[in-house]
Scaffold this motif. Structure first.
Motif, PDB file in Angstrom:
ATOM      1  N   SER A   1      -7.136  -2.687  -2.519  1.00 19.60           N
ATOM      2  CA  SER A   1      -7.750  -2.167  -1.514  1.00 19.60           C
ATOM      3  C   SER A   1      -8.014  -0.956  -0.603  1.00 19.60           C
ATOM      4  N   ALA A   2      -5.863  -0.821  -0.822  1.00 17.55           N
ATOM      5  CA  ALA A   2      -5.612   1.037  -0.636  1.00 17.55           C
ATOM      6  C   ALA A   2      -6.591   1.776  -1.176  1.00 17.55           C
TER       7      ALA A   2
ATOM      8  N   THR B   1      -2.390  -7.818  -4.475  1.00 16.84           N
ATOM      9  CA  THR B   1      -2.559  -8.500  -3.378  1.00 16.84           C
ATOM     10  C   THR B   1      -3.645  -7.650  -2.241  1.00 16.84           C
TER      11      THR B   1
ATOM     12  N   PRO C   1       0.507  -1.008  -0.277  1.00 16.75           N
ATOM     13  CA  PRO C   1       0.211   0.245   0.107  1.00 16.75           C
ATOM     14  C   PRO C   1       0.874   1.575   0.317  1.00 16.75           C
TER      15      PRO C   1
ATOM     16  N   LYS D   1      -4.746  -6.528  -0.070  1.00 14.24           N
ATOM     17  CA  LYS D   1      -4.528  -5.508   0.709  1.00 14.24           C
ATOM     18  C   LYS D   1      -4.440  -3.852   0.483  1.00 14.24           C
ATOM     19  N   THR D   2      -2.870  -4.146  -1.216  1.00 15.81           N
ATOM     20  CA  THR D   2      -3.056  -3.131  -1.297  1.00 15.81           C
ATOM     21  C   THR D   2      -3.978  -2.856  -2.369  1.00 15.81           C
TER      22      THR D   2
END
Lengths: 303, 664
Positions: A114-115, A109, A72, A111-112
């Motif tokens: 969604s950032a 991923t 992120p 996580k990234t």
């Protein structure tokens, strides 16, 4: 066509050949303050599209290549201790640009992903307790490669919903491809392209979208479409109210490009595939094929 | 612990009042008819329930209601002695309705009460079918329907003018159906159901026998006996003798019709024509006879034709084959004088007979006249002179007569009504050796200029005599004229004469208000007569006439009923479909016009596809039928303007209408 938009459109058409409809939709998406997902094979001009849009509209441009090890912070930026001043200084990430190309977003991923998606949704970035506004306008073009799915993290449906439109560029037709081969490099064309709109004009155009009139009869039509998506039995789940708003907003931008002041059912139908295509899944595997997915909606009686 | 019964419905007071008022309207005919005790009970129960509601208290308990019901039913049984029959049945219905009102604890009960109200009104017609009741029915049905509409309106629980208006509109909407059913509903010959015997008990009219005092009873009645229309001008008053029962048998006190053998019946006009010998001008008349529960029919003296369903006695009395229990219309041709082509009454004929115990003074008087006279006519003249010159008085309240009424009347009391004079005169003639008989019927009648007919009332009842003269046959002699000649020209004034006993006659136009009153009465009667003629008397024959006038073949009532049913079923199915059809949601007139346009396009072979926008449709028209494109383009452009533009021009709808109309 709208007098401000006509030169923009013809310049874009000069750079990206034989893709008038897609260009128009992409422009509409931008004017409607939405974000664009382009799903296609590599090499059909996704990057060129983003580049050309930035150049023509005079936007500053950043490209982020998504990989599985992208974090992120690589997108949003990072605070680094500055020895000289003795304080942490924020180094903005590539997301702080007016037009961001998120290439192969499904390689990163969740996580990234969604950032980025949160930044798209909020129009701001919050890091270490500080909120920083993203530039205005802020337009994200994300691309996805549909064929190589190994080692990818496909966007979940809830995330797809954040994109106003999804486009397929597809191969150019023969004439356009010939011209592409025969002509000068696209890169050079883009480099030489002077901005045709200033930020003020672009903001005005975006504000004008909201003033396009949608009559009660037209709202009836949108509601009929939403109801049909929910009741027809062809889809796993029906369209959300947000999808209805997206449809209306996209159609208004489409109308603005056309230089009119009211939405017609034709405009809804023109943006329907781009707005709704990525929000609907066929109920079962042997149900509607992707090409015919929207046919039940296009056959909805216009009230 | 309180019972777990669900809370009773407490109707709003205004609704309860309206319901009570409409129940009173519906029940009023019965409330006025039944014994006062029952009506009082009814009103008390109504008021009680209203009072309970006003105090916010629930309807009384089941036990109390059962007790009250038993008491009321018992009272009806005591009053009428039965439950079956028209009177007690109707009383029971009205009483139980008020008990339902007392019970009222659910909206459904109120609905049921409305239906009971309709039913009560229907029952009222078993007693009377007058115009008044018809008007009353309209009012009461309107009130009931208004309350019904209120019950069905969840938004306005209280009766409003809007509900009354809606009810009125509903009823007006039912008028065509009413007319249709009135005209086409099969009319069954004879009464639809046989009414209980008490239906005819109160009917008045001439009877087939005569005793002193019987006709003067009728003189007090203003009831209509019959109405007559003439093909030509009505006969002069002196000829308005309406022939009823002819009485030849007597015991000196009671006069009766002589029996007739079946072979002597004249059953058709042709048959009668062979026996009778008409003289003078014929008078054609149509009589509408009120039911009198007897077999005789009346006709102008003397009838010479035989209507359907009747026969003529040799003494020229028309007899119906069935008792007259419904109003009856028939046509008769009468001649002022008719010769009977038969020989004189035989030596032992009953028209010559008198009782053996006849007062000798009577016999002596008659024989004295016979001896002094040189012809039968002279005997008649002598008798009339006797009545005229001696101190005889014409009165409605003659003194009661004993065992020997004729003698007492002729020599002692000398006060009598027409039947006394007719009876005495006939017996005097027989004692003098002349065949004679009493004829009862009516004399006179009131000419109704408003309706061009003659109305004859029970008060016009009369009795006179007929004497056989060898050259002329039976000759009418009216001894009453010798005492009170004005009886022929005027009608007896009813009411004023009752107490004093003195007979008073109507004199035309003596006082202004009397004249106005008379005129009003005549107009009303003409109206009533039409009502009878066109509404109540619309029976099987009239229905057949009406249908054949429409060009329909002669159908039986069964066939008619079946046809009506077969017609009604698809009609109702159509109606149901119309009500339940998928509604066009389009309230926008622009959309309706556009749909009209689409239908017209369809005639050109272009069918708008589902989901096809107007603009796409226009493109398709341009490609497939370029000739239609300009006109279609005008429609579509205006339609889009109206539907999708922010503020369409004021005249846009009219422009669209024109464009659609222009598109053929």
């Amino acid at each position: 066509m709208h007098p401000f938009i006509a030169p923009v459109f013809s310049a874009l058409n000069g750079i990206i050949l034989g893709k008038e409809q897609s260009l128009r939709l992409a422009l509409a998406c931008l004017l409607a303050r939405g974000h664009l997902l382009v799903e296609d094979l590599p090499g059909v001009g996704k990057t060129t599209l983003a580049h050309a849009l930035a150049a023509v509209l005079g936007l500053d441009y950043q490209r982020i290549q998504f990989t599985s090890d992208l974090l992120p912070a690589d997108i949003l930026g990072i605070s680094i201790f500055d020895r000289e001043s003795g304080r942490f200084r924020f180094h903005p990430g590539p997301v702080f640009a007016q037009l961001v190309l998120a290439d192969e977003i499904n390689r990163a991923t969740p996580k990234t992903q969604s950032a980025l998606l949160e930044a798209m949704e909020e129009g701001q970035v919050t890091l270490e307790g500080t909120t920083r506004a993203l530039p205005e306008p802020f337009f994200v073009i994300a691309t996805q490669n549909p064929t190589y799915q190994i080692g990818t993290f496909p966007l979940p449906e809830s995330q797809l919903d954040r994109f106003l439109m999804r486009l397929h560029l597809g191969y150019p037709d023969t004439a356009a491809e010939r011209e592409l081969l025969a002509g000068v490099s696209r890169r050079e064309l883009i480099r030489d392209q002077a901005p045709l709109l200033d930020p003020q004009q672009l903001a005005e155009l975006q504000a004008a979208v909201a003033r396009i009139h949608a009559s009660p009869a037209l709202l009836d039509y949108i509601q009929a479409l939403l109801a049909a998506s929910r009741d027809s039995g062809h889809y796993r789940s029906g369209l959300s109210p947000r999808a209805g708003l997206a449809l209306l907003q996209a159609a208004r931008a489409w109308v603005l490009i056309d230089g009119r002041d009211h939405v017609l059912p034709d405009d809804i139908q023109a943006v329907l595939a781009a707005v709704v295509g990525h929000r609907l899944q066929p109920r079962d595997a042997d149900g509607l094929a992707p090409e015919t997915l929207l046919e039940p909606l296009l056959a909805v009686e216009i009230p | 612990m309180a019972t777990a019964r669900p809370a009773d419905w407490q109707p709003p007071r205004g609704l309860l009042l309206a319901l009570a008022a409409s129940l009173i309207l519906a029940g009023l005919p019965q409330l006025l008819r039944q014994p006062a005790v029952l009506t009082l009970l009814w009103l008390v129960l109504l008021g009680w329930r209203l009072a309970l509601a006003w105090q916010g208290r629930p309807s009384p308990s089941t036990w109390l209601r059962l007790l009250l019901t038993a008491a009321g039913v018992g009272l009806i049984l005591v009053e009428y002695g039965a439950f079956f029959g028209r009177e007690p049945g109707s009383a029971l219905l009205v009483f139980l309705s008020i008990m339902k009102f007392v019970e009222l604890r659910r909206p459904r009960d109120a609905q049921l009460l409305i239906f009971l109200g309709y039913f009560m009104l229907g029952v009222a017609f078993l007693f009377s079918q007058s115009l008044w009741l018809g008007a009353w029915l309209v009012l009461a049905v309107w009130a009931l329907t208004s309350v019904w509409v209120t019950l069905s309106d969840p938004r306005r629980p209280l009766p409003t003018r809007r509900h009354a208006r809606l009810a009125g509109r509903l009823l007006l909407g039912a008028v065509p159906l009413l007319l249709l059913l009135f005209l086409l509903f099969p009319r069954i010959p004879g009464p639809l159901w046989s009414l209980p015997g008490d239906a005819h008990s109160g009917v008045t009219g001439l009877s087939d026998s005569m005793e002193p005092g019987r006709i003067s009873e009728l003189a007090g009645s203003e009831a209509v006996a019959f109405r007559v229309q003439f093909d030509g001008p009505p006969p002069p008053p002196a000829q308005r003798y309406w022939r009823g029962p002819v009485l030849a048998l007597t015991d000196g006190r009671r006069w009766e019709v002589r029996p007739v053998r079946a072979g002597q019946r004249l059953t058709s006009t042709a048959h009668a024509g062979r026996v009778l010998e008409p003289r003078g001008e014929p008078v054609r008349q149509t009589l509408t006879l009120e039911p009198h529960n007897q077999v005789h029919l009346l006709a102008l003296d003397r009838p010479a034709s035989v209507p359907d369903g009747a026969w003529l006695r040799p003494d020229l009395q028309l007899i119906s084959e069935a008792r007259v229990r419904l109003r009856q219309r028939y046509q008769v041709v009468s001649y002022p004088r008719v010769g009977v082509a038969a020989s004189a009454p035989g030596r032992r004929d009953i028209t010559r007979g008198y009782p053996a115990d006849l007062d000798p003074r009577v016999l002596a008087l008659a024989r004295g006249w016979r001896a002094a006279a040189d012809s039968p006519q002279a005997v008649i003249d002598q008798a009339l002179r006797h009545f005229n010159q001696e101190n005889f008085i014409y009165t409605l309240t003659p003194p009661r007569l004993g065992a020997n009424p004729v003698g007492e009347f002729l020599f002692e009391t000398r006060r009598g009504f027409c039947e006394h004079y007719a009876a005495a005169f006939t017996l005097l003639m027989r004692a003098a050796g002349l065949p004679a008989r009493v004829v009862t019927g009516y004399l006179g009648g009131e000419y109704n200029a408003a309706g061009d007919y003659l109305i004859v009332r029970q008060s016009d009842a009369h009795a006179w005599a007929e004497v056989w003269l060898a050259e002329e046959g039976w000759v009418r002699v009216d001894p009453t004229t010798a005492i009170a000649p004005e009886r022929i020209e005027s009608r007896i004034e009813v009411g004023a004469s009752r107490d004093s006993g003195a007979v008073r006659f109507w004199a035309d136009g003596t006082r202004g208000w009397q004249r106005a009153l008379q005129q009003m009465r005549q107009t009303w009667d003409a109206f009533n007569h039409r009502w009878n003629q066109w509404v109540l008397d619309y029976g099987p024959e009239r229905q057949r006439d009406f249908l054949s006038a429409l060009g329909l073949p002669d159908v039986s009532w069964r066939g008619l009923g079946l046809t009506l049913l077969l017609l009604l079923i698809p009609l109702l199915a159509l109606l149901a479909w119309w009500i339940l059809r998928p509604r066009e949601t389009a309230r926008d007139p622009a959309v309706r016009l556009y749909r009209t346009f689409c239908r017209r396009l369809h005639r050109h072979g272009i069918r708008p596809q589902p989901g096809e926008t107007p603009r796409q449709l226009l493109l398709r028209i341009r490609q497939t039928r370029p000739a239609l494109a300009p006109a279609a383009g005008r429609v579509i452009q205006r339609y889009q303007l109206l539907r999708y533009r922010r503020r369409p021009p004021r005249d846009a709808l009219e422009a669209l209408r024109r464009a659609v109309r222009a598109f053929r």
